[in-house]
Scaffold this motif. Structure first.
Motif, short mmCIF file in Angstrom:
data_model
loop_
_atom_site.label_atom_id
_atom_site.label_comp_id
_atom_site.label_asym_id
_atom_site.label_seq_id
_atom_site.Cartn_x
_atom_site.Cartn_y
_atom_site.Cartn_z
N THR A 109 -18.39 -43.62 -41.13
CA THR A 109 -18.25 -43.03 -42.46
C THR A 109 -17.02 -43.60 -43.18
OG1 THR A 109 -17.05 -41.21 -41.44
CG2 THR A 109 -19.40 -40.85 -41.88
N PHE B 279 -6.64 -54.39 -47.44
CA PHE B 279 -7.96 -54.23 -48.10
C PHE B 279 -7.78 -54.06 -49.61
CE2 PHE B 279 -9.83 -51.59 -44.29
CZ PHE B 279 -9.80 -52.72 -43.50
N HIS C 96 -2.85 -51.08 -32.89
CA HIS C 96 -3.86 -52.11 -32.61
C HIS C 96 -3.41 -53.05 -31.49
CE1 HIS C 96 -3.72 -50.78 -36.76
NE2 HIS C 96 -5.03 -50.92 -36.80
N ASN D 216 -17.43 -38.67 -36.94
CA ASN D 216 -16.60 -37.51 -36.64
C ASN D 216 -17.17 -36.29 -37.35
OD1 ASN D 216 -14.27 -36.45 -35.45
ND2 ASN D 216 -13.08 -36.69 -37.31
N GLU D 217 -17.68 -36.56 -38.53
CA GLU D 217 -18.20 -35.51 -39.41
C GLU D 217 -19.65 -35.20 -38.99
OE1 GLU D 217 -19.59 -36.66 -43.65
OE2 GLU D 217 -17.40 -36.70 -43.60
N ARG E 194 -14.34 -46.78 -44.59
CA ARG E 194 -14.52 -47.89 -45.53
C ARG E 194 -15.13 -49.11 -44.86
NH1 ARG E 194 -8.63 -47.36 -48.06
NH2 ARG E 194 -8.23 -47.05 -45.86
N ALA E 195 -14.60 -49.49 -43.70
CA ALA E 195 -15.12 -50.68 -43.04
C ALA E 195 -16.43 -50.38 -42.32
CB ALA E 195 -14.08 -51.21 -42.06
N ARG F 152 -7.64 -38.88 -44.46
CA ARG F 152 -8.23 -39.63 -43.36
C ARG F 152 -8.56 -41.06 -43.74
NH1 ARG F 152 -12.21 -35.78 -40.31
NH2 ARG F 152 -10.71 -34.96 -38.83
N ASN F 153 -8.84 -41.33 -45.03
CA ASN F 153 -9.28 -42.68 -45.34
C ASN F 153 -8.19 -43.50 -46.01
OD1 ASN F 153 -9.32 -42.00 -48.04
ND2 ASN F 153 -11.52 -41.67 -48.12
N ARG G 186 -9.81 -48.07 -35.14
CA ARG G 186 -8.83 -47.04 -34.80
C ARG G 186 -8.67 -46.14 -36.02
NH1 ARG G 186 -3.44 -45.78 -36.58
NH2 ARG G 186 -4.02 -47.36 -38.08
N ASN H 211 -8.02 -50.43 -50.82
CA ASN H 211 -6.93 -49.44 -50.86
C ASN H 211 -6.67 -49.00 -52.30
OD1 ASN H 211 -6.54 -49.61 -48.10
ND2 ASN H 211 -5.05 -51.26 -48.28
N1 NAP Z 1 -6.49 -50.39 -45.19
C1 NAP Z 1 -6.12 -51.62 -44.93
O1 NAP Z 1 -5.66 -52.37 -45.79
C2 NAP Z 1 -6.28 -52.14 -43.52
C3 NAP Z 1 -6.05 -53.49 -43.27
C4 NAP Z 1 -6.20 -53.96 -41.97
C5 NAP Z 1 -6.58 -53.09 -40.95
N2 NAP Z 1 -6.80 -51.78 -41.25
C6 NAP Z 1 -7.17 -50.88 -40.14
O2 NAP Z 1 -8.48 -50.42 -40.36
C7 NAP Z 1 -8.58 -49.12 -39.80
C8 NAP Z 1 -9.05 -48.18 -40.91
O3 NAP Z 1 -10.36 -48.51 -41.23
P1 NAP Z 1 -11.07 -47.82 -42.46
O4 NAP Z 1 -10.28 -48.10 -43.69
O5 NAP Z 1 -12.51 -48.16 -42.37
O6 NAP Z 1 -10.86 -46.29 -42.09
P2 NAP Z 1 -11.15 -45.05 -42.96
O7 NAP Z 1 -11.89 -45.39 -44.19
O8 NAP Z 1 -9.86 -44.31 -43.07
O9 NAP Z 1 -12.12 -44.22 -42.01
C9 NAP Z 1 -11.66 -43.60 -40.84
C10 NAP Z 1 -12.86 -43.30 -39.96
O10 NAP Z 1 -12.41 -42.78 -38.72
C11 NAP Z 1 -13.21 -41.64 -38.41
N3 NAP Z 1 -12.45 -40.76 -37.53
C12 NAP Z 1 -11.40 -39.97 -37.85
N4 NAP Z 1 -10.96 -39.35 -36.74
C13 NAP Z 1 -11.74 -39.73 -35.73
C14 NAP Z 1 -11.79 -39.43 -34.33
N5 NAP Z 1 -10.90 -38.61 -33.76
N6 NAP Z 1 -12.73 -40.02 -33.58
C15 NAP Z 1 -13.64 -40.87 -34.13
N7 NAP Z 1 -13.65 -41.21 -35.44
C16 NAP Z 1 -12.70 -40.64 -36.22
C17 NAP Z 1 -13.50 -41.02 -39.76
O11 NAP Z 1 -14.61 -40.15 -39.64
P3 NAP Z 1 -14.77 -38.88 -40.63
O12 NAP Z 1 -15.05 -39.46 -41.98
O13 NAP Z 1 -15.91 -38.15 -40.06
O14 NAP Z 1 -13.47 -38.17 -40.56
C18 NAP Z 1 -13.80 -42.27 -40.57
O15 NAP Z 1 -15.11 -42.71 -40.37
C19 NAP Z 1 -7.24 -48.70 -39.30
O16 NAP Z 1 -7.12 -48.92 -37.91
C20 NAP Z 1 -6.34 -49.62 -40.10
O17 NAP Z 1 -5.09 -49.80 -39.49
C21 NAP Z 1 -6.68 -51.28 -42.50
#
Ligand code: NAP
Length: 304
Positions: free
Chosen positions: A9, A132, A110, A32-33, A11-12, A301-302, A68, A135
Protein backbone atom coordinates in the motif's frame (compact mmCIF):
# COMPACT_ATOMS: atom_id res chain seq x y z
CA UNK A 1 4.91 -18.23 -9.16
CA UNK A 2 3.25 -15.69 -6.87
CA UNK A 3 5.37 -12.70 -5.84
CA UNK A 4 4.92 -11.33 -2.34
CA UNK A 5 5.01 -7.53 -2.23
CA UNK A 6 5.61 -6.03 1.22
CA UNK A 7 4.56 -2.41 1.73
CA UNK A 8 2.10 -2.96 -1.12
CA UNK A 9 0.00 0.00 0.00
CA UNK A 10 3.09 2.23 0.05
CA UNK A 11 4.42 4.50 -2.66
CA UNK A 12 6.92 2.03 -4.09
CA UNK A 13 5.10 -1.25 -3.35
CA UNK A 14 1.89 -0.21 -5.06
CA UNK A 15 3.76 0.42 -8.31
CA UNK A 16 5.77 -2.79 -7.97
CA UNK A 17 2.49 -4.73 -7.63
CA UNK A 18 0.93 -2.90 -10.59
CA UNK A 19 3.92 -3.53 -12.88
CA UNK A 20 4.21 -7.21 -11.90
CA UNK A 21 0.52 -7.79 -12.45
CA UNK A 22 0.58 -6.02 -15.81
CA UNK A 23 3.38 -8.43 -16.78
CA UNK A 24 1.19 -11.41 -15.89
CA UNK A 25 2.83 -12.29 -12.58
CA UNK A 26 0.45 -13.20 -9.74
CA UNK A 27 0.85 -10.79 -6.83
CA UNK A 28 0.17 -11.31 -3.15
CA UNK A 29 0.04 -8.01 -1.30
CA UNK A 30 1.32 -8.00 2.27
CA UNK A 31 -0.67 -5.16 3.72
CA UNK A 32 -0.45 -3.84 7.22
CA UNK A 33 -3.89 -2.36 6.73
CA UNK A 34 -6.62 -5.07 6.75
CA UNK A 35 -8.73 -5.42 3.59
CA UNK A 36 -6.42 -3.25 1.48
CA UNK A 37 -7.48 -3.03 -2.15
CA UNK A 38 -5.15 -2.40 -5.06
CA UNK A 39 -3.47 -3.89 -8.14
CA UNK A 40 -2.99 -7.40 -6.79
CA UNK A 41 -4.59 -10.85 -6.90
CA UNK A 42 -4.81 -11.35 -3.16
CA UNK A 43 -4.02 -9.39 -0.01
CA UNK A 44 -2.94 -10.90 3.28
CA UNK A 45 -2.70 -9.04 6.57
CA UNK A 46 0.98 -8.75 7.41
CA UNK A 47 3.24 -7.01 9.84
CA UNK A 48 6.96 -7.55 10.30
CA UNK A 49 6.32 -7.23 14.03
CA UNK A 50 3.34 -9.62 14.26
CA UNK A 51 4.54 -13.22 14.13
CA UNK A 52 1.00 -14.50 13.71
CA UNK A 53 0.78 -12.95 10.24
CA UNK A 54 3.96 -14.38 8.75
CA UNK A 55 3.17 -17.94 7.69
CA UNK A 56 0.11 -17.14 5.63
CA UNK A 57 2.05 -14.39 3.86
CA UNK A 58 5.14 -16.48 3.06
CA UNK A 59 3.51 -19.83 2.23
CA UNK A 60 3.74 -20.70 -1.45
CA UNK A 61 5.86 -17.77 -2.61
CA UNK A 62 9.46 -18.00 -3.76
CA UNK A 63 10.19 -14.34 -4.30
CA UNK A 64 9.54 -11.13 -2.42
CA UNK A 65 9.78 -7.37 -2.80
CA UNK A 66 11.11 -6.24 0.56
CA UNK A 67 10.72 -2.72 1.87
CA UNK A 68 11.57 -1.33 5.28
CA UNK A 69 8.62 0.59 6.68
CA UNK A 70 9.87 4.10 7.54
CA UNK A 71 8.80 3.73 11.15
CA UNK A 72 10.99 0.65 11.74
CA UNK A 73 14.43 1.74 12.92
CA UNK A 74 15.56 -1.46 14.66
CA UNK A 75 15.77 -3.93 11.80
CA UNK A 76 17.47 -6.65 13.82
CA UNK A 77 14.62 -6.79 16.31
CA UNK A 78 11.67 -5.86 14.08
CA UNK A 79 12.42 -7.33 10.64
CA UNK A 80 15.03 -10.08 10.70
CA UNK A 81 12.87 -12.64 12.58
CA UNK A 82 10.23 -12.38 9.84
CA UNK A 83 12.89 -12.73 7.15
CA UNK A 84 14.30 -15.85 8.84
CA UNK A 85 10.80 -17.32 8.73
CA UNK A 86 10.42 -16.38 5.06
CA UNK A 87 13.62 -18.25 4.28
CA UNK A 88 12.44 -21.32 6.22
CA UNK A 89 9.18 -21.34 4.30
CA UNK A 90 10.85 -21.30 0.89
CA UNK A 91 11.32 -17.70 -0.21
CA UNK A 92 14.42 -17.76 -2.42
CA UNK A 93 14.69 -14.39 -4.11
CA UNK A 94 14.50 -11.04 -2.32
CA UNK A 95 14.62 -7.63 -3.98
CA UNK A 96 15.28 -5.01 -1.30
CA UNK A 97 14.23 -1.38 -1.57
CA UNK A 98 17.37 0.11 -0.03
CA UNK A 99 18.77 3.63 -0.12
CA UNK A 100 21.43 5.40 -2.17
CA UNK A 101 24.75 5.04 -0.32
CA UNK A 102 23.39 2.47 2.20
CA UNK A 103 26.45 0.28 1.69
CA UNK A 104 28.71 3.05 3.06
CA UNK A 105 26.43 4.18 5.88
CA UNK A 106 26.03 1.82 8.85
CA UNK A 107 23.65 4.26 10.54
CA UNK A 108 20.74 3.68 8.14
CA UNK A 109 18.56 0.59 8.80
CA UNK A 110 18.96 -0.55 5.18
CA UNK A 111 22.64 -1.25 5.87
CA UNK A 112 21.71 -4.00 8.38
CA UNK A 113 19.19 -5.49 5.94
CA UNK A 114 21.77 -5.59 3.16
CA UNK A 115 24.28 -7.23 5.50
CA UNK A 116 21.81 -9.90 6.56
CA UNK A 117 20.78 -10.64 2.99
CA UNK A 118 24.41 -10.95 1.84
CA UNK A 119 24.95 -13.70 4.41
CA UNK A 120 21.55 -15.34 4.00
CA UNK A 121 22.18 -17.69 1.09
CA UNK A 122 19.18 -16.13 -0.66
CA UNK A 123 19.30 -14.58 -4.12
CA UNK A 124 19.31 -10.86 -3.40
CA UNK A 125 19.21 -7.67 -5.40
CA UNK A 126 19.51 -4.22 -3.82
CA UNK A 127 17.66 -1.31 -5.37
CA UNK A 128 19.17 1.84 -3.84
CA UNK A 129 17.28 4.83 -5.14
CA UNK A 130 17.96 8.50 -4.72
CA UNK A 131 15.33 10.88 -3.36
CA UNK A 132 11.81 10.11 -4.64
CA UNK A 133 10.12 12.86 -6.66
CA UNK A 134 6.93 11.65 -4.96
CA UNK A 135 8.12 13.08 -1.62
CA UNK A 136 6.91 16.40 -3.04
CA UNK A 137 3.44 15.02 -3.79
CA UNK A 138 3.10 13.30 -0.39
CA UNK A 139 5.32 14.34 2.52
CA UNK A 140 5.78 17.94 1.34
CA UNK A 141 2.50 18.34 -0.56
CA UNK A 142 0.72 20.53 1.99
CA UNK A 143 3.29 23.37 1.84
CA UNK A 144 2.91 23.56 -1.93
CA UNK A 145 -0.86 23.07 -2.02
CA UNK A 146 -1.80 25.43 0.80
CA UNK A 147 1.02 28.00 0.87
CA UNK A 148 2.64 27.80 -2.61
CA UNK A 149 5.98 27.06 -0.98
CA UNK A 150 8.59 24.37 -0.80
CA UNK A 151 10.18 24.86 2.61
CA UNK A 152 13.31 22.76 3.01
CA UNK A 153 16.78 22.93 4.58
CA UNK A 154 18.44 22.01 1.28
CA UNK A 155 20.17 25.33 0.46
CA UNK A 156 21.27 25.52 -3.16
CA UNK A 157 22.09 21.83 -3.29
CA UNK A 158 20.89 19.69 -6.13
CA UNK A 159 19.19 16.30 -5.88
CA UNK A 160 19.14 13.50 -8.45
CA UNK A 161 15.38 12.95 -7.92
CA UNK A 162 13.98 9.66 -9.19
CA UNK A 163 10.35 8.88 -9.98
CA UNK A 164 9.16 6.01 -7.78
CA UNK A 165 7.63 4.41 -10.89
CA UNK A 166 11.15 3.94 -12.27
CA UNK A 167 12.32 2.51 -8.94
CA UNK A 168 9.42 0.06 -9.01
CA UNK A 169 10.10 -0.93 -12.61
CA UNK A 170 13.72 -1.75 -11.76
CA UNK A 171 12.59 -3.81 -8.76
CA UNK A 172 9.98 -5.66 -10.84
CA UNK A 173 12.64 -6.55 -13.41
CA UNK A 174 14.95 -7.93 -10.74
CA UNK A 175 12.06 -9.97 -9.31
CA UNK A 176 11.09 -11.56 -12.60
CA UNK A 177 14.19 -11.75 -14.84
CA UNK A 178 17.29 -13.88 -14.42
CA UNK A 179 20.70 -12.28 -14.04
CA UNK A 180 20.16 -9.74 -11.25
CA UNK A 181 21.16 -11.85 -8.24
CA UNK A 182 24.02 -10.38 -6.22
CA UNK A 183 23.68 -6.98 -7.90
CA UNK A 184 22.95 -3.51 -6.59
CA UNK A 185 21.33 -0.77 -8.66
CA UNK A 186 21.04 2.94 -7.95
CA UNK A 187 18.13 4.32 -9.95
CA UNK A 188 18.22 8.13 -10.26
CA UNK A 189 16.79 10.68 -12.63
CA UNK A 190 18.85 11.73 -15.65
CA UNK A 191 19.95 15.01 -14.06
CA UNK A 192 20.07 16.63 -10.65
CA UNK A 193 17.79 19.61 -9.91
CA UNK A 194 17.86 22.31 -7.27
CA UNK A 195 14.61 23.05 -5.42
CA UNK A 196 14.48 26.47 -7.13
CA UNK A 197 14.20 24.69 -10.47
CA UNK A 198 11.70 22.21 -9.04
CA UNK A 199 9.58 25.20 -7.94
CA UNK A 200 9.78 26.67 -11.47
CA UNK A 201 8.57 23.40 -12.98
CA UNK A 202 5.70 23.27 -10.48
CA UNK A 203 4.85 26.90 -11.32
CA UNK A 204 4.71 26.10 -15.04
CA UNK A 205 2.48 23.08 -14.45
CA UNK A 206 0.11 24.56 -11.87
CA UNK A 207 -0.19 28.06 -13.37
CA UNK A 208 0.40 29.78 -10.02
CA UNK A 209 3.74 30.86 -8.57
CA UNK A 210 5.41 28.31 -6.31
CA UNK A 211 8.59 29.41 -4.56
CA UNK A 212 11.39 27.61 -2.87
CA UNK A 213 12.15 28.85 0.64
CA UNK A 214 15.51 27.51 1.84
CA UNK A 215 15.52 27.39 5.64
CA UNK A 216 17.94 26.44 8.37
CA UNK A 217 17.65 23.18 10.29
CA UNK A 218 15.92 24.73 13.31
CA UNK A 219 13.18 26.42 11.33
CA UNK A 220 12.62 23.22 9.36
CA UNK A 221 12.40 21.22 12.56
CA UNK A 222 9.81 23.58 14.05
CA UNK A 223 7.77 23.77 10.86
CA UNK A 224 7.75 20.01 10.20
CA UNK A 225 6.95 19.16 13.82
CA UNK A 226 4.28 21.85 13.86
CA UNK A 227 2.61 20.10 10.94
CA UNK A 228 2.60 16.79 12.75
CA UNK A 229 5.64 15.04 11.27
CA UNK A 230 6.94 12.54 13.86
CA UNK A 231 10.30 13.42 15.43
CA UNK A 232 12.14 10.41 13.96
CA UNK A 233 10.96 11.15 10.46
CA UNK A 234 11.78 14.86 10.85
CA UNK A 235 15.33 13.90 11.80
CA UNK A 236 15.67 11.54 8.84
CA UNK A 237 14.35 14.12 6.35
CA UNK A 238 16.59 16.78 7.93
CA UNK A 239 19.59 14.51 7.45
CA UNK A 240 18.62 13.79 3.83
CA UNK A 241 18.18 17.47 2.98
CA UNK A 242 21.45 18.35 4.71
CA UNK A 243 23.15 15.79 2.48
CA UNK A 244 21.62 17.63 -0.45
CA UNK A 245 22.71 21.05 0.88
CA UNK A 246 26.27 19.76 1.12
CA UNK A 247 26.14 18.75 -2.55
CA UNK A 248 26.22 15.01 -1.83
CA UNK A 249 22.84 14.05 -3.33
CA UNK A 250 23.49 15.08 -6.92
CA UNK A 251 25.09 11.89 -8.23
CA UNK A 252 23.40 10.61 -11.38
CA UNK A 253 23.56 7.05 -12.71
CA UNK A 254 22.46 5.47 -15.97
CA UNK A 255 20.89 2.46 -14.23
CA UNK A 256 17.29 3.25 -15.25
CA UNK A 257 18.22 3.60 -18.92
CA UNK A 258 20.55 0.59 -18.85
CA UNK A 259 17.97 -1.68 -17.23
CA UNK A 260 14.70 -0.42 -18.69
CA UNK A 261 15.97 0.63 -22.13
CA UNK A 262 14.37 4.09 -21.87
CA UNK A 263 15.25 7.36 -20.18
CA UNK A 264 14.12 7.97 -16.59
CA UNK A 265 10.83 9.80 -16.08
CA UNK A 266 11.67 13.51 -15.89
CA UNK A 267 10.60 15.97 -13.20
CA UNK A 268 8.26 17.87 -15.56
CA UNK A 269 6.46 14.63 -16.42
CA UNK A 270 6.15 13.78 -12.72
CA UNK A 271 4.56 17.14 -11.84
CA UNK A 272 2.18 16.79 -14.76
CA UNK A 273 1.12 13.27 -13.76
CA UNK A 274 0.71 14.12 -10.07
CA UNK A 275 -0.67 17.67 -10.32
CA UNK A 276 -3.83 16.73 -8.40
CA UNK A 277 -1.74 16.48 -5.23
CA UNK A 278 -1.18 20.26 -5.24
CA UNK A 279 -4.58 21.50 -6.41
CA UNK A 280 -6.75 23.28 -3.91
CA UNK A 281 -10.35 22.37 -3.44
CA UNK A 282 -12.21 25.71 -3.25
CA UNK A 283 -13.25 26.41 0.33
CA UNK A 284 -11.10 23.69 1.82
CA UNK A 285 -7.55 25.06 1.70
CA UNK A 286 -5.51 23.35 4.34
CA UNK A 287 -8.05 20.57 4.55
CA UNK A 288 -7.36 17.98 1.87
CA UNK A 289 -6.03 17.61 -1.65
CA UNK A 290 -8.45 17.53 -4.59
CA UNK A 291 -7.60 13.89 -5.12
CA UNK A 292 -4.58 11.92 -4.05
CA UNK A 293 -2.81 10.81 -7.21
CA UNK A 294 -2.02 7.39 -5.90
CA UNK A 295 -5.07 7.09 -3.72
CA UNK A 296 -3.18 7.82 -0.50
CA UNK A 297 -3.11 10.83 1.73
CA UNK A 298 0.23 11.87 3.13
CA UNK A 299 0.50 10.34 6.59
CA UNK A 300 3.15 9.82 9.18
CA UNK A 301 3.58 6.32 7.75
CA UNK A 302 4.23 7.33 4.16
CA UNK A 303 6.70 10.09 4.87
CA UNK A 304 9.95 8.77 3.51
N1 NAP B 1 11.25 8.57 0.12
C1 NAP B 1 12.42 8.52 -0.48
O1 NAP B 1 12.88 9.48 -1.10
C2 NAP B 1 13.22 7.24 -0.41
C3 NAP B 1 14.38 7.13 -1.18
C4 NAP B 1 15.11 5.95 -1.09
C5 NAP B 1 14.68 4.91 -0.28
N2 NAP B 1 13.54 5.07 0.44
C6 NAP B 1 13.13 3.96 1.32
O2 NAP B 1 11.92 3.44 0.85
C7 NAP B 1 11.18 2.94 1.96
C8 NAP B 1 9.83 3.63 1.96
O3 NAP B 1 9.11 3.18 0.86
P1 NAP B 1 7.72 3.82 0.50
O4 NAP B 1 7.92 5.28 0.26
O5 NAP B 1 7.09 2.96 -0.52
O6 NAP B 1 6.96 3.67 1.88
P2 NAP B 1 5.60 4.26 2.30
O7 NAP B 1 4.88 4.88 1.16
O8 NAP B 1 5.85 5.08 3.52
O9 NAP B 1 4.80 2.96 2.73
C9 NAP B 1 5.12 2.24 3.90
C10 NAP B 1 4.51 0.86 3.78
O10 NAP B 1 4.92 0.07 4.90
C11 NAP B 1 3.78 -0.60 5.40
N3 NAP B 1 4.00 -0.89 6.81
C12 NAP B 1 3.98 -0.04 7.85
N4 NAP B 1 4.27 -0.71 8.99
C13 NAP B 1 4.44 -1.99 8.66
C14 NAP B 1 4.75 -3.17 9.39
N5 NAP B 1 4.97 -3.15 10.71
N6 NAP B 1 4.86 -4.34 8.72
C15 NAP B 1 4.66 -4.39 7.38
N7 NAP B 1 4.36 -3.31 6.62
C16 NAP B 1 4.27 -2.12 7.26
C17 NAP B 1 2.65 0.39 5.18
O11 NAP B 1 1.41 -0.29 5.24
P3 NAP B 1 0.06 0.47 5.70
O12 NAP B 1 -0.24 1.42 4.60
O13 NAP B 1 -0.92 -0.61 5.81
O14 NAP B 1 0.42 1.14 6.98
C18 NAP B 1 2.99 0.88 3.78
O15 NAP B 1 2.55 -0.02 2.80
C19 NAP B 1 11.93 3.26 3.21
O16 NAP B 1 12.70 2.17 3.66
C20 NAP B 1 12.81 4.41 2.73
O17 NAP B 1 13.95 4.58 3.53
C21 NAP B 1 12.79 6.19 0.39
Amino acid sequence: MTVLVTGATGRAGRHVARILRAGGHPVRAAANEPGATGPWDEAVPFSFTNRGTWDAAFAGVDRMFLMRPPQIGNVKRDMLPALERARQLGVRRVVLLSLQGAERNPVVPHHALEKWLRGSGLEWTFVRPGFFMQNLSTTHAADIRDRDEIVLPAGDGRTSFVDVRDVAAVAALALTEAGHAGRAYTPTGSRALGYGEAAELLTAELGRPIRYVPVGPLRYWRSARGQGMPAGMTLVTLALHTTCRLGLAAGVTTDVRDLLGRPPIGFAQFVHDERAAWLRVPGSVGDRPATATDGRRPTARNGG
